[in-house]
Design a protein around this motif. Structure first.
Motif, PDB file in Angstrom:
ATOM      1  N   UNK A   1       0.846  -1.195   0.000  1.00 26.35           N
ATOM      2  CA  UNK A   1       0.000   0.000   0.000  1.00 26.35           C
ATOM      3  C   UNK A   1       0.881   1.244   0.000  1.00 26.35           C
ATOM      4  N   UNK A   2       0.636   2.140  -0.951  1.00 24.86           N
ATOM      5  CA  UNK A   2       1.394   3.381  -1.024  1.00 24.86           C
ATOM      6  C   UNK A   2       0.636   4.496  -0.312  1.00 24.86           C
ATOM      7  N   UNK A   3       1.335   5.599  -0.080  1.00 25.34           N
ATOM      8  CA  UNK A   3       0.718   6.756   0.566  1.00 25.34           C
ATOM      9  C   UNK A   3       1.116   8.022  -0.169  1.00 25.34           C
ATOM     10  N   UNK A   4       0.209   9.005  -0.131  1.00 25.68           N
ATOM     11  CA  UNK A   4       0.500  10.322  -0.698  1.00 25.68           C
ATOM     12  C   UNK A   4      -0.124  11.375   0.209  1.00 25.68           C
ATOM     13  N   UNK A   5       0.588  12.464   0.434  1.00 28.86           N
ATOM     14  CA  UNK A   5       0.088  13.548   1.280  1.00 28.86           C
ATOM     15  C   UNK A   5      -0.630  14.565   0.392  1.00 28.86           C
ATOM     16  N   UNK A   6      -1.933  14.705   0.603  1.00 35.04           N
ATOM     17  CA  UNK A   6      -2.735  15.675  -0.133  1.00 35.04           C
ATOM     18  C   UNK A   6      -3.159  16.791   0.809  1.00 35.04           C
ATOM     19  N   UNK A   7      -3.871  17.771   0.296  1.00 33.40           N
ATOM     20  CA  UNK A   7      -4.238  18.938   1.102  1.00 33.40           C
ATOM     21  C   UNK A   7      -5.092  18.565   2.302  1.00 33.40           C
ATOM     22  N   UNK A   8      -5.911  17.495   2.188  1.00 34.46           N
ATOM     23  CA  UNK A   8      -6.794  17.098   3.283  1.00 34.46           C
ATOM     24  C   UNK A   8      -6.123  16.168   4.275  1.00 34.46           C
ATOM     25  N   UNK A   9      -5.028  15.509   3.869  1.00 30.96           N
ATOM     26  CA  UNK A   9      -4.362  14.546   4.731  1.00 30.96           C
ATOM     27  C   UNK A   9      -3.717  13.443   3.910  1.00 30.96           C
ATOM     28  N   UNK A  10      -3.313  12.394   4.586  1.00 30.04           N
ATOM     29  CA  UNK A  10      -2.618  11.279   3.941  1.00 30.04           C
ATOM     30  C   UNK A  10      -3.617  10.291   3.355  1.00 30.04           C
ATOM     31  N   UNK A  11      -3.438   9.954   2.085  1.00 26.81           N
ATOM     32  CA  UNK A  11      -4.296   9.007   1.383  1.00 26.81           C
ATOM     33  C   UNK A  11      -3.485   7.761   1.035  1.00 26.81           C
ATOM     34  N   UNK A  12      -4.001   6.594   1.402  1.00 22.61           N
ATOM     35  CA  UNK A  12      -3.402   5.334   0.989  1.00 22.61           C
ATOM     36  C   UNK A  12      -3.972   4.938  -0.373  1.00 22.61           C
ATOM     37  N   UNK A  13      -3.166   4.238  -1.161  1.00 23.39           N
ATOM     38  CA  UNK A  13      -3.679   3.801  -2.458  1.00 23.39           C
ATOM     39  C   UNK A  13      -2.893   2.597  -2.967  1.00 23.39           C
ATOM     40  N   UNK A  14      -3.574   1.801  -3.756  1.00 23.53           N
ATOM     41  CA  UNK A  14      -2.952   0.703  -4.481  1.00 23.53           C
ATOM     42  C   UNK A  14      -2.600   1.193  -5.884  1.00 23.53           C
ATOM     43  N   UNK A  15      -1.444   0.770  -6.386  1.00 27.18           N
ATOM     44  CA  UNK A  15      -1.028   1.139  -7.737  1.00 27.18           C
ATOM     45  C   UNK A  15      -0.240  -0.026  -8.308  1.00 27.18           C
ATOM     46  N   UNK A  16      -0.800  -0.679  -9.320  1.00 27.22           N
ATOM     47  CA  UNK A  16      -0.135  -1.834  -9.910  1.00 27.22           C
ATOM     48  C   UNK A  16       1.001  -1.441 -10.836  1.00 27.22           C
ATOM     49  N   UNK A  17       1.061  -0.167 -11.244  1.00 28.40           N
ATOM     50  CA  UNK A  17       2.083   0.261 -12.183  1.00 28.40           C
ATOM     51  C   UNK A  17       1.867  -0.352 -13.560  1.00 28.40           C
ATOM     52  N   UNK A  18       2.878  -0.251 -14.390  1.00 31.54           N
ATOM     53  CA  UNK A  18       2.782  -0.806 -15.733  1.00 31.54           C
ATOM     54  C   UNK A  18       2.526   0.256 -16.777  1.00 31.54           C
ATOM     55  N   UNK A  19       2.644  -0.150 -18.032  1.00 31.65           N
ATOM     56  CA  UNK A  19       2.521   0.771 -19.161  1.00 31.65           C
ATOM     57  C   UNK A  19       1.145   0.746 -19.808  1.00 31.65           C
ATOM     58  N   UNK A  20       0.222  -0.075 -19.293  1.00 33.35           N
ATOM     59  CA  UNK A  20      -1.099  -0.168 -19.897  1.00 33.35           C
ATOM     60  C   UNK A  20      -1.935   1.064 -19.610  1.00 33.35           C
ATOM     61  N   UNK A  21      -3.118   1.154 -20.223  1.00 33.61           N
ATOM     62  CA  UNK A  21      -4.021   2.277 -19.953  1.00 33.61           C
ATOM     63  C   UNK A  21      -4.383   2.329 -18.472  1.00 33.61           C
ATOM     64  N   UNK A  22      -4.549   3.530 -17.957  1.00 34.37           N
ATOM     65  CA  UNK A  22      -4.754   3.728 -16.523  1.00 34.37           C
ATOM     66  C   UNK A  22      -6.227   3.675 -16.165  1.00 34.37           C
ATOM     67  N   UNK A  23      -6.545   2.856 -15.188  1.00 35.02           N
ATOM     68  CA  UNK A  23      -7.893   2.745 -14.645  1.00 35.02           C
ATOM     69  C   UNK A  23      -7.847   3.101 -13.164  1.00 35.02           C
ATOM     70  N   UNK A  24      -8.631   4.086 -12.747  1.00 33.31           N
ATOM     71  CA  UNK A  24      -8.705   4.494 -11.344  1.00 33.31           C
ATOM     72  C   UNK A  24     -10.080   4.085 -10.816  1.00 33.31           C
ATOM     73  N   UNK A  25     -10.088   3.383  -9.683  1.00 33.46           N
ATOM     74  CA  UNK A  25     -11.314   2.780  -9.158  1.00 33.46           C
ATOM     75  C   UNK A  25     -11.662   3.387  -7.802  1.00 33.46           C
ATOM     76  N   UNK A  26     -12.898   3.865  -7.689  1.00 28.27           N
ATOM     77  CA  UNK A  26     -13.355   4.556  -6.484  1.00 28.27           C
ATOM     78  C   UNK A  26     -14.425   3.747  -5.764  1.00 28.27           C
ATOM     79  N   UNK A  27     -14.295   3.662  -4.458  1.00 30.18           N
ATOM     80  CA  UNK A  27     -15.238   2.934  -3.599  1.00 30.18           C
ATOM     81  C   UNK A  27     -16.260   3.893  -2.996  1.00 30.18           C
ATOM     82  N   UNK A  28     -17.107   3.359  -2.123  1.00 30.51           N
ATOM     83  CA  UNK A  28     -18.168   4.160  -1.530  1.00 30.51           C
ATOM     84  C   UNK A  28     -18.017   4.364  -0.037  1.00 30.51           C
TER      85      UNK A  28
END
Length: 286
Positions: A1-28
Motif C-alpha cells: 500500500x502506497x501513501x501520498x500527502x494531499x491537502x486534506x491529509x494522507x491518502x493510501x492507495x494501491x497502484x499496480x504500475x505498468x505501461x497499460x491504460x490507466x484505470x482508477x477505481x473509487x469505492x463508496x
C-alpha cells in the motif's frame, strides 16, 4: 500500500504500475480500496490499476481538522490525487458513492478523464440509497463517540448481514465488510471524519439531481453505466436513465450481482472487462 500527502491529509492507495491504460477505481461510504482487489488482480494484466482509499469512513489515516469532507470536497480530493500522480487519459470507475464522485468530476470537466464506468452507484434522486443509506443518515446524527458504539455492533457477522448494514450490498463479501468497519471501531479520529462526512451528505441531497442536468454537456469522451441485478438498492431504471444522460453512454446489465458488485468477486465481471476494452478500443472516438 502506497501513501501520498494531499491537502486534506494522507491518502493510501494501491497502484499496480505498468505501461497499460490507466484505470482508477473509487469505492463508496464505509468501504476502502479493497473493494476492488479481485477486479484489480484480473484487470492489471493489461491495465495500470490505481485504487485510493478515500476518507469515507473506512480509511486508516485521519484527515486534517479543517478538511472538506463533503462529497464535493472528496471529489476535489480525487481530482487533486489524479493531478499529483500525473495520471492522464484515465478511465474512472465508481461503485456505490464512488459513482457519485465520478459524476461530480465529470461535471467539473476533469481534464484527466478519458472515460468513465459507473457500476451500480448513487445517482439522480437515489442518495443515500436503500436501508443502509437511511441507517447511515441516522447514525451520522450521533456524536462520534455514540457512532463508535453503534459501529461496535458490526463485530458480529449476523449484524453485518442485515439489510440495514451490508446485507443488501454484497452477496459474498463478508470478510471485506468486517475489515471496512475496523477503523471506525478503533480510531476516534476516523469516527470524527465519518460523522462529518455523513452529516455533510445528509445536509445536501440535491447535488446529484443537479449533476444529472449537467452530465449531457460533459466533455468526457465516453461513458458506461453498468447495472447490477436485484434492484433493491439502486433502481434498474436509473441505469437506463444514466446511459441516456451520459455522453456516448451505454448500459450493460449484470446478473447475480449486488450493489457493491466488486467486493465479493475474485475476478472482474466479464461485463466490466468488456466495458473497459471497448472503451479503450473504439467508443471514446465516437
Amino acid at each position: 500500500m502506497r501513501e501520498i500527502e494531499l491537502s486534506a491529509g494522507t491518502i493510501e492507495y494501491e497502484d499496480t504500475g505498468g505501461d497499460g491504460p490507466t484505470t482508477v477505481l473509487l469505492h463508496g461510504l464505509m468501504m476502502d480500496s479493497s473493494l476492488w482487489d479481485g477486479p484489480i488482480a484480473d484487470l492489471s494484466v493489461d491495465h495500470r490499476c490505481v485504487a485510493p482509499t478515500l476518507p469515507l469512513g473506512a480509511h486508516r489515516h485521519a484527515m486534517h481538522a479543517d478538511a472538506d469532507l463533503s462529497l464535493p470536497g472528496v471529489a476535489r480530493l480525487v481530482a487533486e490525487f489524479l493531478d499529483r500522480l500525473y495520471l492522464h487519459d484515465v478511465t474512472l470507475v465508481g461503485n456505490d458513492t464512488g459513482g457519485a464522485l465520478v459524476q461530480l468530476l465529470m461535471c467539473d470537466g476533469a481534464a484527466r478523464l478519458g472515460g468513465v464506468v459507473l457500476v451500480s452507484c448513487d445517482a439522480l434522486d437515489n442518495f443515500l440509497p436503500g436501508l443502509t443509506g437511511e441507517t447511515l443518515v441516522l447514525t451520522g446524527k450521533l456524536s462520534p463517540r455514540m457512532f463508535g458504539l453503534c459501529m461496535q455492533q458490526m463485530r458480529l457477522r449476523p449484524l453485518r448481514r442485515l439489510p440495514i448494514a451490508f446485507g443488501w450490498l454484497t452477496l459474498r463479501g463478508d470478510a471485506a465488510t468486517a475489515r471496512w468497519t475496523k477503523p471506525a471501531m478503533k480510531q476516534p479520529e476516523i469516527r470524527r471524519d465519518a460523522v462529518r462526512t455523513l452529516r455533510a451528505a445528509a445536509a445536501d441531497t440535491n447535488f446529484l439531481p443537479a449533476a444529472a442536468e449537467r452530465l449531457p454537456a460533459s466533455s468526457t469522451p465516453s461513458s458506461w453505466s453498468e447495472q447490477a441485478g436485484g434492484g433493491r438498492v439502486m433502481p434498474p431504471e436509473h441505469g437506463r436513465r444514466l446511459a441516456e444522460l451520459l455522453p456516448h453512454g451505454r448500459l450493460v446489465e449484470i446478473a447475480d450481482r449486488y450493489w457493491a458488485s466488486a467486493a465479493p468477486q475474485r475476478r472482474a465481471s466479464p461485463e466490466t472487462s468488456r466495458c473497459l476494452w471497448c472503451m479503450r478500443s473504439s467508443s471514446r472516438y465516437l
